[in-house]
Design an enzyme around this catalytic site. Structure first.
Site, PDB file in Angstrom:
ATOM      1  N   ASP A  30       5.503 -74.257  42.881  1.00 59.67           N
ATOM      2  CA  ASP A  30       6.397 -75.192  43.561  1.00 59.67           C
ATOM      3  C   ASP A  30       5.623 -75.878  44.691  1.00 59.67           C
ATOM      4  O   ASP A  30       4.882 -75.236  45.436  1.00 59.67           O
ATOM      5  CB  ASP A  30       7.615 -74.456  44.124  1.00 59.67           C
ATOM      6  CG  ASP A  30       8.732 -75.407  44.499  1.00 59.67           C
ATOM      7  OD1 ASP A  30       9.783 -75.395  43.830  1.00 59.67           O
ATOM      8  OD2 ASP A  30       8.566 -76.186  45.466  1.00 59.67           O
ATOM      9  N   ILE A  31       5.829 -77.186  44.815  1.00 63.45           N
ATOM     10  CA  ILE A  31       5.090 -77.971  45.809  1.00 63.45           C
ATOM     11  C   ILE A  31       5.560 -77.652  47.230  1.00 63.45           C
ATOM     12  O   ILE A  31       4.843 -77.910  48.198  1.00 63.45           O
ATOM     13  CB  ILE A  31       5.241 -79.487  45.481  1.00 63.45           C
ATOM     14  CG1 ILE A  31       4.093 -80.279  46.070  1.00 63.45           C
ATOM     15  CG2 ILE A  31       6.584 -80.037  45.946  1.00 63.45           C
ATOM     16  CD1 ILE A  31       3.967 -81.684  45.489  1.00 63.45           C
ATOM     17  N   ASN A  96      19.123 -73.483  39.832  1.00 62.31           N
ATOM     18  CA  ASN A  96      20.076 -74.303  40.578  1.00 62.31           C
ATOM     19  C   ASN A  96      20.704 -75.284  39.597  1.00 62.31           C
ATOM     20  O   ASN A  96      19.989 -75.951  38.842  1.00 62.31           O
ATOM     21  CB  ASN A  96      19.376 -75.068  41.702  1.00 62.31           C
ATOM     22  CG  ASN A  96      18.876 -74.154  42.802  1.00 62.31           C
ATOM     23  OD1 ASN A  96      19.465 -73.105  43.054  1.00 62.31           O
ATOM     24  ND2 ASN A  96      17.796 -74.538  43.458  1.00 62.31           N
ATOM     25  N   GLY A 102      22.775 -77.031  44.405  1.00 59.65           N
ATOM     26  CA  GLY A 102      21.572 -77.425  45.129  1.00 59.65           C
ATOM     27  C   GLY A 102      20.468 -77.963  44.244  1.00 59.65           C
ATOM     28  O   GLY A 102      19.304 -77.972  44.639  1.00 59.65           O
ATOM     29  N   GLN A 103      20.827 -78.426  43.038  1.00 62.64           N
ATOM     30  CA  GLN A 103      19.783 -78.942  42.138  1.00 62.64           C
ATOM     31  C   GLN A 103      19.281 -80.295  42.620  1.00 62.64           C
ATOM     32  O   GLN A 103      20.076 -81.200  42.923  1.00 62.64           O
ATOM     33  CB  GLN A 103      20.327 -79.053  40.712  1.00 62.64           C
ATOM     34  CG  GLN A 103      19.249 -79.419  39.695  1.00 62.64           C
ATOM     35  CD  GLN A 103      19.735 -79.302  38.245  1.00 62.64           C
ATOM     36  OE1 GLN A 103      20.894 -78.983  37.983  1.00 62.64           O
ATOM     37  NE2 GLN A 103      18.837 -79.581  37.318  1.00 62.64           N
ATOM     38  N   HIS A 109      14.868 -75.981  35.101  1.00 63.16           N
ATOM     39  CA  HIS A 109      13.747 -75.163  35.576  1.00 63.16           C
ATOM     40  C   HIS A 109      14.282 -73.881  36.172  1.00 63.16           C
ATOM     41  O   HIS A 109      15.369 -73.846  36.740  1.00 63.16           O
ATOM     42  CB  HIS A 109      12.895 -75.916  36.595  1.00 63.16           C
ATOM     43  CG  HIS A 109      13.663 -76.468  37.762  1.00 63.16           C
ATOM     44  ND1 HIS A 109      14.384 -77.636  37.674  1.00 63.16           N
ATOM     45  CD2 HIS A 109      13.845 -76.007  39.017  1.00 63.16           C
ATOM     46  CE1 HIS A 109      14.950 -77.878  38.833  1.00 63.16           C
ATOM     47  NE2 HIS A 109      14.657 -76.904  39.677  1.00 63.16           N
ATOM     48  N   HIS A 111      13.337 -71.064  38.958  1.00 67.31           N
ATOM     49  CA  HIS A 111      12.485 -70.672  40.084  1.00 67.31           C
ATOM     50  C   HIS A 111      12.148 -69.187  39.945  1.00 67.31           C
ATOM     51  O   HIS A 111      13.023 -68.374  39.620  1.00 67.31           O
ATOM     52  CB  HIS A 111      13.226 -70.844  41.412  1.00 67.31           C
ATOM     53  CG  HIS A 111      13.578 -72.252  41.769  1.00 67.31           C
ATOM     54  ND1 HIS A 111      12.898 -72.966  42.725  1.00 67.31           N
ATOM     55  CD2 HIS A 111      14.548 -73.082  41.316  1.00 67.31           C
ATOM     56  CE1 HIS A 111      13.436 -74.166  42.849  1.00 67.31           C
ATOM     57  NE2 HIS A 111      14.450 -74.268  42.002  1.00 67.31           N
TER      58      HIS A 111
HETATM   59  P1  AMP Z   1      15.891 -77.612  42.496  1.00 68.42           P
HETATM   60  O1  AMP Z   1      16.571 -77.731  43.830  1.00 68.42           O
HETATM   61  O2  AMP Z   1      16.232 -76.334  41.792  1.00 68.42           O
HETATM   62  O3  AMP Z   1      16.115 -78.838  41.635  1.00 68.42           O
HETATM   63  O4  AMP Z   1      14.371 -77.470  42.837  1.00 68.42           O
HETATM   64  C1  AMP Z   1      13.399 -78.422  42.544  1.00 68.42           C
HETATM   65  C2  AMP Z   1      12.098 -77.836  43.021  1.00 68.42           C
HETATM   66  O5  AMP Z   1      11.053 -78.643  42.524  1.00 68.42           O
HETATM   67  C3  AMP Z   1      11.948 -77.802  44.563  1.00 68.42           C
HETATM   68  O6  AMP Z   1      11.732 -76.472  44.985  1.00 68.42           O
HETATM   69  C4  AMP Z   1      10.747 -78.709  44.809  1.00 68.42           C
HETATM   70  O7  AMP Z   1       9.936 -78.250  45.873  1.00 68.42           O
HETATM   71  C5  AMP Z   1      10.030 -78.678  43.477  1.00 68.42           C
HETATM   72  N1  AMP Z   1       9.212 -79.837  43.178  1.00 68.42           N
HETATM   73  C6  AMP Z   1       9.568 -81.140  43.261  1.00 68.42           C
HETATM   74  N2  AMP Z   1       8.550 -81.935  42.884  1.00 68.42           N
HETATM   75  C7  AMP Z   1       7.529 -81.103  42.541  1.00 68.42           C
HETATM   76  C8  AMP Z   1       6.198 -81.326  42.070  1.00 68.42           C
HETATM   77  N3  AMP Z   1       5.709 -82.552  41.868  1.00 68.42           N
HETATM   78  N4  AMP Z   1       5.421 -80.246  41.826  1.00 68.42           N
HETATM   79  C9  AMP Z   1       5.891 -78.989  42.033  1.00 68.42           C
HETATM   80  N5  AMP Z   1       7.150 -78.726  42.472  1.00 68.42           N
HETATM   81  C10 AMP Z   1       7.950 -79.773  42.725  1.00 68.42           C
END
Ligand code: AMP
Ligand code: ZN
Length: 125
Positions: A30-31, A96, A102-103, A109, A111
């Site tokens: 995760d970024i 999420n 909180g998506q 995906h 986590h």
């Molecule tokens: P969600 O709230 O479950 O939709 O989480 C989306 C997740 O994707 C968040 O934790 C972000 O930090 C992560 N994210 C968004 N863009 C990227 C990216 N380019 N590379 C890695 N993680 C990302």
């Protein structure tokens, strides 16, 4: 799916810190990590949310779940039990779903969040 960041990562069009890939799924860090270990397990195929999954997706979801402990162990947050049955390590798995879930990224995906304590994901009251 156009303009989907995780489709672009899966296609190799946007870089990621990849830790696993096969014909069905990809996993990358995760970024914006919420803990010492925080990676995402993502199907290559675009599915918007967990709520969009049906019976045909059960094998894919099972594969994603089964990958979590294997990849968590490789990333240093595996669930361990010693010979005396003492448990240590471990991780959270989280999908999420939708606005109230909180998506933020509407490509399915999971986590996987872990690492040495102290850290916690707590709901704000
Ligand atoms: P969600 O709230 O479950 O939709 O989480 C989306 C997740 O994707 C968040 O934790 C972000 O930090 C992560 N994210 C968004 N863009 C990227 C990216 N380019 N590379 C890695 N993680 C990302
Ligand atoms: Zn997508």
């Amino acid at each position: 799916m156009d303009n989907c960041i995780f489709c672009k990562i899966a296609a190799g069009e946007i870089p990621s810190r990849k830790i696993y890939e096969d014909e069905d799924v990809i996993a990358f860090h995760d970024i914006n990590p919420a803990a010492p270990v925080h990676f995402l397990v993502v199907p290559r195929r675009h599915i918007a949310t967990l709520a969009d999954c049906g019976p045909a997706d059960e094998a894919l979801l099972g594969k994603m779940a089964a990958l979590a402990p294997k990849l968590a162990a490789e990333q240093g947050c595996g669930y361990l039990r010693d010979a005396a049955g003492q448990a240590s390590g471990g991780f959270k798995t989280l999908f999420n779903t939708g606005p109230d879930g909180g998506q933020e990224v509407y490509h399915l995906h999971m986590h996987v969040i872990g690492g040495p304590q102290p850290w916690r994901v707590r709901v704000q009251q």
